[in-house]
Design a protein around this motif. Structure first.
Motif, PDB file in Angstrom:
ATOM      1  N   UNK A  69      11.434   6.013  16.625  1.00 30.67           N
ATOM      2  CA  UNK A  69      10.382   6.630  15.832  1.00 30.67           C
ATOM      3  C   UNK A  69       9.171   5.730  15.679  1.00 30.67           C
ATOM      4  N   UNK A  70       8.085   6.297  15.226  1.00 31.42           N
ATOM      5  CA  UNK A  70       6.849   5.534  15.000  1.00 31.42           C
ATOM      6  C   UNK A  70       6.961   4.777  13.689  1.00 31.42           C
ATOM      7  N   UNK A  71       6.644   3.481  13.711  1.00 30.91           N
ATOM      8  CA  UNK A  71       6.738   2.663  12.507  1.00 30.91           C
ATOM      9  C   UNK A  71       5.405   2.038  12.112  1.00 30.91           C
ATOM     10  N   UNK A  72       4.456   2.029  13.013  1.00 34.42           N
ATOM     11  CA  UNK A  72       3.202   1.360  12.709  1.00 34.42           C
ATOM     12  C   UNK A  72       2.030   2.141  13.278  1.00 34.42           C
TER      13      UNK A  72
ATOM     14  N   UNK B 137     -17.087   0.087   5.802  1.00 33.45           N
ATOM     15  CA  UNK B 137     -15.901  -0.424   6.474  1.00 33.45           C
ATOM     16  C   UNK B 137     -14.728  -0.506   5.504  1.00 33.45           C
ATOM     17  N   UNK B 138     -14.998  -0.912   4.275  1.00 33.83           N
ATOM     18  CA  UNK B 138     -13.954  -0.987   3.263  1.00 33.83           C
ATOM     19  C   UNK B 138     -13.429   0.397   2.915  1.00 33.83           C
ATOM     20  N   UNK B 139     -14.329   1.383   2.876  1.00 31.52           N
ATOM     21  CA  UNK B 139     -13.915   2.760   2.602  1.00 31.52           C
ATOM     22  C   UNK B 139     -12.989   3.283   3.697  1.00 31.52           C
ATOM     23  N   UNK B 140     -13.329   2.985   4.937  1.00 24.86           N
ATOM     24  CA  UNK B 140     -12.464   3.384   6.045  1.00 24.86           C
ATOM     25  C   UNK B 140     -11.086   2.733   5.936  1.00 24.86           C
ATOM     26  N   UNK B 141     -11.087   1.442   5.615  1.00 29.50           N
ATOM     27  CA  UNK B 141      -9.820   0.716   5.494  1.00 29.50           C
ATOM     28  C   UNK B 141      -8.936   1.318   4.411  1.00 29.50           C
ATOM     29  N   UNK B 142      -9.514   1.644   3.246  1.00 30.44           N
ATOM     30  CA  UNK B 142      -8.738   2.207   2.141  1.00 30.44           C
ATOM     31  C   UNK B 142      -8.169   3.581   2.496  1.00 30.44           C
ATOM     32  N   UNK B 143      -8.990   4.399   3.143  1.00 33.39           N
ATOM     33  CA  UNK B 143      -8.517   5.725   3.539  1.00 33.39           C
ATOM     34  C   UNK B 143      -7.371   5.615   4.544  1.00 33.39           C
ATOM     35  N   UNK B 144      -7.493   4.671   5.462  1.00 32.45           N
ATOM     36  CA  UNK B 144      -6.449   4.475   6.461  1.00 32.45           C
ATOM     37  C   UNK B 144      -5.168   3.987   5.793  1.00 32.45           C
ATOM     38  N   UNK B 145      -5.267   3.037   4.883  1.00 31.37           N
ATOM     39  CA  UNK B 145      -4.090   2.505   4.192  1.00 31.37           C
ATOM     40  C   UNK B 145      -3.389   3.584   3.382  1.00 31.37           C
ATOM     41  N   UNK B 146      -4.152   4.440   2.715  1.00 34.46           N
ATOM     42  CA  UNK B 146      -3.561   5.523   1.926  1.00 34.46           C
ATOM     43  C   UNK B 146      -2.785   6.474   2.833  1.00 34.46           C
ATOM     44  N   UNK B 147      -3.363   6.817   3.983  1.00 39.58           N
ATOM     45  CA  UNK B 147      -2.690   7.715   4.925  1.00 39.58           C
ATOM     46  C   UNK B 147      -1.404   7.087   5.445  1.00 39.58           C
ATOM     47  N   UNK B 148      -1.430   5.776   5.725  1.00 39.63           N
ATOM     48  CA  UNK B 148      -0.236   5.098   6.236  1.00 39.63           C
ATOM     49  C   UNK B 148       0.870   5.059   5.191  1.00 39.63           C
ATOM     50  N   UNK B 149       0.507   4.810   3.942  1.00 41.41           N
ATOM     51  CA  UNK B 149       1.521   4.807   2.872  1.00 41.41           C
ATOM     52  C   UNK B 149       2.141   6.194   2.708  1.00 41.41           C
ATOM     53  N   UNK B 150       1.321   7.219   2.812  1.00 39.94           N
ATOM     54  CA  UNK B 150       1.816   8.587   2.671  1.00 39.94           C
ATOM     55  C   UNK B 150       2.792   8.941   3.788  1.00 39.94           C
ATOM     56  N   UNK B 151       2.560   8.394   4.977  1.00 40.43           N
ATOM     57  CA  UNK B 151       3.402   8.696   6.130  1.00 40.43           C
ATOM     58  C   UNK B 151       4.509   7.672   6.348  1.00 40.43           C
ATOM     59  N   UNK B 152       4.561   6.635   5.501  1.00 44.85           N
ATOM     60  CA  UNK B 152       5.606   5.626   5.623  1.00 44.85           C
ATOM     61  C   UNK B 152       5.410   4.680   6.792  1.00 44.85           C
TER      62      UNK B 152
END
Length: 281
Positions: A179-182, A241-256
């Motif tokens: 499975x995808x992990x990262x 750039x910080x806004x992009x990073x935060x949005x990406x991190x939130x999506x990753x946490x939501x998807x595990x």
């Protein structure tokens, strides 16, 4: 009267501006030499080596293989475009239409992995140009590389936009259970000739948004069109750039995703297959 901007269906670039290493200057009259549907020409070229190595602190791998030079996908923002200049070709339309295929890739890879001193580490397949671009359907160089990697039980990462990857599901389904992990991302980069090609593309396709897009890029690149510095070139800086990073991190946490140790693949299964020929005694 000035001609309207030219676009070519199915192609990213609309012209072949001169590469920086070309010795002879090109001469054109208002893009008259550009065909409306330029054909793709593939040159089979034996490579001298197959695994490229790097020590960049920004990359999660040190080994990579690119089956092809040039890419028919023709993404206008592709950071690999300037590499065509080293071949005496244009990073523009020629990058998309004049391709080189490493016909002996599988053979070279088998020899490299068989060396007693070879150390098994992740190989990134397609770090520069797409290994599953349309010409792979005929030439099957990527397929040959994967067959060798499977034979040696060697870990591999694949970067692609091509649906042709599904063709090789028989080789890749050994990894489906993992499975995808990262996940990761790279902020738009405009190195070398890509800068002007991208600006030209914006003016042709989105003239009302072009200045706004470039302004946002510069906001994240310290006021420049491109940032070549290690550490900042992949992610940018500033509030956008910080806004992009935060949005990406939130999506990753939501998807595990990205919850564990990054990019640790099992290399313990690597093996060198026994030679096929018989022994003397």
């Amino acid at each position: 009267m000035e001609r309207p901007p030219v676009t070519i269906k199915g192609r990213g670039a609309a012209d072949s501006p001169q590469g920086r290493f070309e010795r002879l200057a090109r001469s054109r009259e208002a893009e008259a030499e550009i065909q409306s549907r330029p054909e793709t020409v593939v040159t089979l070229q034996p490579a001298r080596s197959i695994i490229a190595r790097n020590d960049s602190p920004d990359l999660p791998f040190t080994q990579s293989i690119n089956p092809y030079q040039g890419c028919e996908h023709g993404c206008i923002y592709c950071y690999a475009r300037p590499s065509h200049a080293y071949l005496g070709l244009s990073p523009g339309l020629e990058f998309e239409t004049k391709l080189f295929a490493k016909e002996n890739a599988a053979e070279l890879l088998r020899k490299e992995l068989s060396r007693p001193g070879y150390r098994c580490e992740l190989i990134s397949l397609g770090a520069n140009t797409d290994p599953y671009q349309p010409v792979e359907r005929e030439h099957r160089i990527t397929r040959g590389i994967l067959e060798v990697l499977w034979e040696f039980r060697h870990p591999v990462g694949i970067v692609t936009k091509g649906s042709l990857v599904e063709r090789d599901i028989d080789l890749l389904e050994a990894v489906s259970e993992a499975g995808a992990r990262m996940a990761g991302y790279t902020l738009l980069r405009l190195p070398g000739e890509v800068k002007e090609l991208f600006k030209d593309w914006l003016e042709r396709h989105y003239p009302l948004k072009a200045k706004h897009v470039i302004a946002r890029i510069r906001d994240m690149r310290g006021g420049r069109d491109n940032d070549p510095e290690f550490g900042s070139r992949m992610k940018g800086e500033g509030q956008f750039a910080e806004l992009l990073r935060k949005r990406f991190d939130i999506a990753c946490r939501r998807l595990g995703l990205n919850a564990g140790e990054r990019n640790r693949l099992d290399t313990s299964k690597f093996r060198r297959p026994e030679r096929q020929q018989g022994t003397l005694f």
